[in-house]
Design a protein around this motif. Structure first.
Motif, mmCIF file in Angstrom:
data_model
loop_
_atom_site.group_PDB
_atom_site.id
_atom_site.type_symbol
_atom_site.label_atom_id
_atom_site.label_comp_id
_atom_site.label_asym_id
_atom_site.label_seq_id
_atom_site.Cartn_x
_atom_site.Cartn_y
_atom_site.Cartn_z
ATOM 1 N N ALA A 158 0.853 -1.192 0.000
ATOM 2 C CA ALA A 158 0.000 0.000 0.000
ATOM 3 C C ALA A 158 0.890 1.244 0.000
ATOM 4 O O ALA A 158 1.918 1.266 0.684
ATOM 5 N N PRO A 159 0.507 2.280 -0.760
ATOM 6 C CA PRO A 159 1.327 3.501 -0.745
ATOM 7 C C PRO A 159 1.255 4.174 0.617
ATOM 8 O O PRO A 159 0.179 4.270 1.198
ATOM 9 N N MET A 160 2.402 4.630 1.123
ATOM 10 C CA MET A 160 2.419 5.349 2.396
ATOM 11 C C MET A 160 3.375 6.527 2.280
ATOM 12 O O MET A 160 4.597 6.351 2.267
ATOM 13 N N ALA A 161 2.797 7.729 2.155
ATOM 14 C CA ALA A 161 3.595 8.942 1.975
ATOM 15 C C ALA A 161 4.591 9.064 3.120
ATOM 16 O O ALA A 161 4.244 8.853 4.280
ATOM 17 N N GLY A 162 5.816 9.396 2.786
ATOM 18 C CA GLY A 162 6.853 9.545 3.806
ATOM 19 C C GLY A 162 7.586 8.238 4.084
ATOM 20 O O GLY A 162 8.613 8.239 4.765
ATOM 21 N N VAL A 203 1.874 4.808 -10.546
ATOM 22 C CA VAL A 203 1.967 6.125 -9.913
ATOM 23 C C VAL A 203 0.618 6.456 -9.289
ATOM 24 O O VAL A 203 -0.425 6.155 -9.855
ATOM 25 N N GLN A 204 0.655 7.041 -8.087
ATOM 26 C CA GLN A 204 -0.608 7.486 -7.483
ATOM 27 C C GLN A 204 -0.710 9.008 -7.550
ATOM 28 O O GLN A 204 0.168 9.723 -7.054
ATOM 29 N N LEU A 205 -1.791 9.493 -8.144
ATOM 30 C CA LEU A 205 -2.026 10.935 -8.276
ATOM 31 C C LEU A 205 -3.153 11.358 -7.339
ATOM 32 O O LEU A 205 -4.059 10.569 -7.063
ATOM 33 N N VAL A 264 -8.302 3.120 -8.644
ATOM 34 C CA VAL A 264 -8.618 4.069 -7.558
ATOM 35 C C VAL A 264 -8.344 3.390 -6.227
ATOM 36 O O VAL A 264 -8.584 2.191 -6.066
ATOM 37 N N LYS A 265 -7.810 4.155 -5.278
ATOM 38 C CA LYS A 265 -7.706 3.644 -3.898
ATOM 39 C C LYS A 265 -8.603 4.509 -3.028
ATOM 40 O O LYS A 265 -8.500 5.741 -3.041
ATOM 41 N N THR A 266 -9.504 3.859 -2.280
ATOM 42 C CA THR A 266 -10.495 4.623 -1.527
ATOM 43 C C THR A 266 -10.821 3.938 -0.202
ATOM 44 O O THR A 266 -10.191 2.941 0.167
ATOM 45 N N GLY A 288 -8.222 -5.674 -1.370
ATOM 46 C CA GLY A 288 -8.653 -5.352 -0.012
ATOM 47 C C GLY A 288 -7.484 -4.827 0.800
ATOM 48 O O GLY A 288 -6.339 -5.245 0.617
ATOM 49 N N ASN A 289 -7.790 -3.912 1.709
ATOM 50 C CA ASN A 289 -6.726 -3.287 2.498
ATOM 51 C C ASN A 289 -7.218 -2.953 3.909
ATOM 52 O O ASN A 289 -8.373 -2.633 4.119
ATOM 53 N N GLY A 290 -6.282 -3.048 4.836
ATOM 54 C CA GLY A 290 -6.562 -2.706 6.226
ATOM 55 C C GLY A 290 -6.193 -3.851 7.130
ATOM 56 O O GLY A 290 -6.865 -4.892 7.141
ATOM 57 N N ASP A 291 -5.075 -3.690 7.858
ATOM 58 C CA ASP A 291 -4.615 -4.666 8.864
ATOM 59 C C ASP A 291 -4.163 -5.997 8.268
ATOM 60 O O ASP A 291 -4.093 -6.994 8.998
ATOM 61 N N VAL A 292 -3.880 -6.062 6.976
ATOM 62 C CA VAL A 292 -3.464 -7.351 6.387
ATOM 63 C C VAL A 292 -2.108 -7.756 6.982
ATOM 64 O O VAL A 292 -1.184 -6.948 7.047
ATOM 65 N N VAL A 327 -0.773 -4.576 1.721
ATOM 66 C CA VAL A 327 -0.185 -4.518 3.066
ATOM 67 C C VAL A 327 0.364 -3.114 3.284
ATOM 68 O O VAL A 327 1.146 -2.620 2.475
ATOM 69 N N GLY A 328 -0.053 -2.476 4.372
ATOM 70 C CA GLY A 328 0.422 -1.133 4.683
ATOM 71 C C GLY A 328 1.414 -1.140 5.813
ATOM 72 O O GLY A 328 2.557 -1.592 5.668
ATOM 73 N N ARG A 329 0.957 -0.703 6.995
ATOM 74 C CA ARG A 329 1.887 -0.453 8.107
ATOM 75 C C ARG A 329 2.696 -1.668 8.514
ATOM 76 O O ARG A 329 3.822 -1.514 8.999
ATOM 77 N N ARG A 330 2.150 -2.862 8.327
ATOM 78 C CA ARG A 330 2.909 -4.048 8.739
ATOM 79 C C ARG A 330 4.174 -4.245 7.906
ATOM 80 O O ARG A 330 5.051 -5.027 8.287
HETATM 81 C C1 LIG Z 1 2.112 7.136 7.085
HETATM 82 C C2 LIG Z 1 1.046 6.745 6.105
HETATM 83 C C3 LIG Z 1 1.016 7.338 4.851
HETATM 84 C C4 LIG Z 1 0.033 6.982 3.923
HETATM 85 N N1 LIG Z 1 0.058 7.535 2.675
HETATM 86 C C5 LIG Z 1 -0.837 7.118 1.721
HETATM 87 C C6 LIG Z 1 -0.756 7.581 0.376
HETATM 88 O O1 LIG Z 1 0.132 8.361 -0.012
HETATM 89 N N2 LIG Z 1 -1.698 7.140 -0.496
HETATM 90 C C7 LIG Z 1 -2.688 6.264 -0.121
HETATM 91 O O2 LIG Z 1 -3.513 5.885 -0.944
HETATM 92 N N3 LIG Z 1 -2.766 5.797 1.143
HETATM 93 C C8 LIG Z 1 -1.868 6.191 2.052
HETATM 94 N N4 LIG Z 1 -1.905 5.654 3.317
HETATM 95 C C9 LIG Z 1 -2.902 4.608 3.651
HETATM 96 C C10 LIG Z 1 -2.323 3.204 3.423
HETATM 97 O O3 LIG Z 1 -2.057 2.994 2.047
HETATM 98 C C11 LIG Z 1 -3.304 2.123 3.893
HETATM 99 O O4 LIG Z 1 -4.518 2.307 3.238
HETATM 100 C C12 LIG Z 1 -3.554 2.182 5.401
HETATM 101 O O5 LIG Z 1 -2.346 2.316 6.123
HETATM 102 C C13 LIG Z 1 -4.322 0.928 5.889
HETATM 103 O O6 LIG Z 1 -3.577 -0.241 5.664
HETATM 104 P P1 LIG Z 1 -2.816 -0.977 6.892
HETATM 105 O O7 LIG Z 1 -3.846 -1.224 7.964
HETATM 106 O O8 LIG Z 1 -2.254 -2.224 6.292
HETATM 107 O O9 LIG Z 1 -1.747 -0.022 7.365
HETATM 108 C C14 LIG Z 1 -0.945 6.012 4.263
HETATM 109 C C15 LIG Z 1 -0.908 5.417 5.528
HETATM 110 C C16 LIG Z 1 0.076 5.755 6.446
HETATM 111 C C17 LIG Z 1 0.093 5.077 7.794
#
Ligand SMILES: Cc1cc2nc3c(=O)[nH]c(=O)nc-3n(C[C@H](O)[C@H](O)[C@H](O)COP(=O)(O)O)c2cc1C
Length: 328
Positions: free
Chosen positions: A34-38, A88-90, A158-160, A219-223, A240-243
């Motif tokens: 999952a994209p995570m800015a920073g 790329v995510q816009l 789209v990511k929503t 699907g996304n969230g806590d995977v 997969v995001g934060r994990r």
């Molecule tokens: C620090 C941070 C930055 C994030 N930046 C983006 C982003 O740039 N684009 C986006 O679609 N979602 C962003 N997200 C959301 C994650 O992609 C994801 O949807 C969210 O963390 C839930 O997934 P998780 O429970 O696996 O962490 C960000 C989440 C975090 C924690």
């Protein structure tokens, strides 16, 4: 093709290792970063791709910012050879800026164009961007249509989230609207904007949406490794995001490959990739926030993290990492 949800009996890793398609773009397995800015710069995405993520996505980039000053966005648009598919995510809210941005040379290399309709950050929402678009489905559809018409045939995704306000759940209607407008896949985070990142991701809703659309639903969230076995069958693929922060080899373990270079090797490679892509200063400053995650539970980790705050030379950084993590 289509949403292609795996329901046959097989081990979790066998199922996750099956490819799927976003329009005609082949994604080699069912796990995405999952994209995570920073955090998910080209260095972290490279590690995740090497670890086995089938799809990685850039951090969110402003469509308007690109049109006015593409050079300033260069770092955000860097990709690496390890990323088999470049996505790329816009973000933005004005269809004409998406249209103009997609004409720029710097976006030509991307195979998939993703639109952010989920960001909960107040500054973004106030502008009508990110998750604010959930409240404005007709504008969201216009943006998808504008991108699909300007992408040169490349898939637009789209990511929503499942809704905007607390307890609001518009996921089925909203995702159907996006599909009708031309979205070739949707990543759905099972939380509302009001929930931010707290509470639990609503996987029942994710499964309901997956049943209601015919494009791939990611699907996304806590995977994570502990729940993936229960989630397979509820979506086409899993983001997969934060994990993955501080553990980019989670993809390798989930897909049944165990060839991790270990903690010290991973951190050193991460620092090396940051230096290669963005330079010495960036590596020294930006590795700091990852270290808190890498060092969870590591003996001496707190001291190492504190010591890193003042280091502005990669060789010194490497020596400090070797000294502390090497001993663990
Ligand atoms: C620090 C941070 C930055 C994030 N930046 C983006 C982003 O740039 N684009 C986006 O679609 N979602 C962003 N997200 C959301 C994650 O992609 C994801 O949807 C969210 O963390 C839930 O997934 P998780 O429970 O696996 O962490 C960000 C989440 C975090 C924690």
């Amino acid at each position: 093709m289509g949403k292609d949800i795996i329901t046959t009996a097989a081990s979790a890793s066998d199922k996750l290792n099956r490819p799927f398609y976003i329009k005609d773009v082949k994604i080699k397995n069912r796990l995405t970063l999952a994209p995570m800015a920073g955090f998910t710069d080209a260095a972290m995405r490279t590690l995740a791709a090497e670890g086995g993520a089938g799809l990685t996505v850039t951090e969110m980039v402003s469509a308007k910012g690109l049109v006015y000053n593409a050079e300033k966005c260069e770092g955000l648009l860097l990709t690496s050879a390890a990323e088999g598919v470049r996505c790329v995510q816009l973000f933005g809210h004005e269809p004409e800026f998406f249209r103009e941005a997609l004409k720029l040379d710097c976006l030509k290399k991307f195979d998939v164009i993703d639109i952010n309709m989920g960001c909960p950050v107040p500054k973004i929402v106030k502008n009508g961007d990110g998750s604010a678009l959930i409240k404005n489905p007709s504008l969201a559809a216009e943006i998808v249509k504008a991108c699909a018409a300007s992408s040169g045939g490349r898939p637009v995704t789209v990511k929503t989230r499942i809704g905007f306000d607390k307890d609001e759940n518009v996921a089925v209607e909203f995702c159907r609207t996006l599909e009708k407008a031309g979205a070739a896949a949707i990543t759905l985070h099972g939380r509302t904007r009001a929930q931010g990142y707290g509470g639990q991701s609503d996987w029942d809703t994710i499964a309901r949406v997956a049943d209601s659309v015919s494009v791939p639903l990611i699907g996304n969230g806590d995977v994570c490794e502990e729940n993936i076995g229960d989630l397979i069958g509820r979506a086409t693929a899993f983001a997969v995001g934060r994990r993955a922060i501080g553990d980019p080899w989670i993809f390798s373990r989930m897909t049944g490959k165990t060839d991790s270079p270990g903690l010290c090797g991973t951190v050193l490679r991460h620092i090396g990739l940051m230096r290669e892509y963005y330079g010495e200063h960036y590596a020294c400053v930006n590795i700091r926030k990852h270290m808190g995650y890498y060092l969870r539970g590591v003996r001496g980790g707190k001291e190492l993290k504190a010591g890193l705050m003042t280091i502005d030379c990669v060789d010194e950084l490497i020596a400090a990492v070797r000294k502390i993590i090497g001993q663990n």
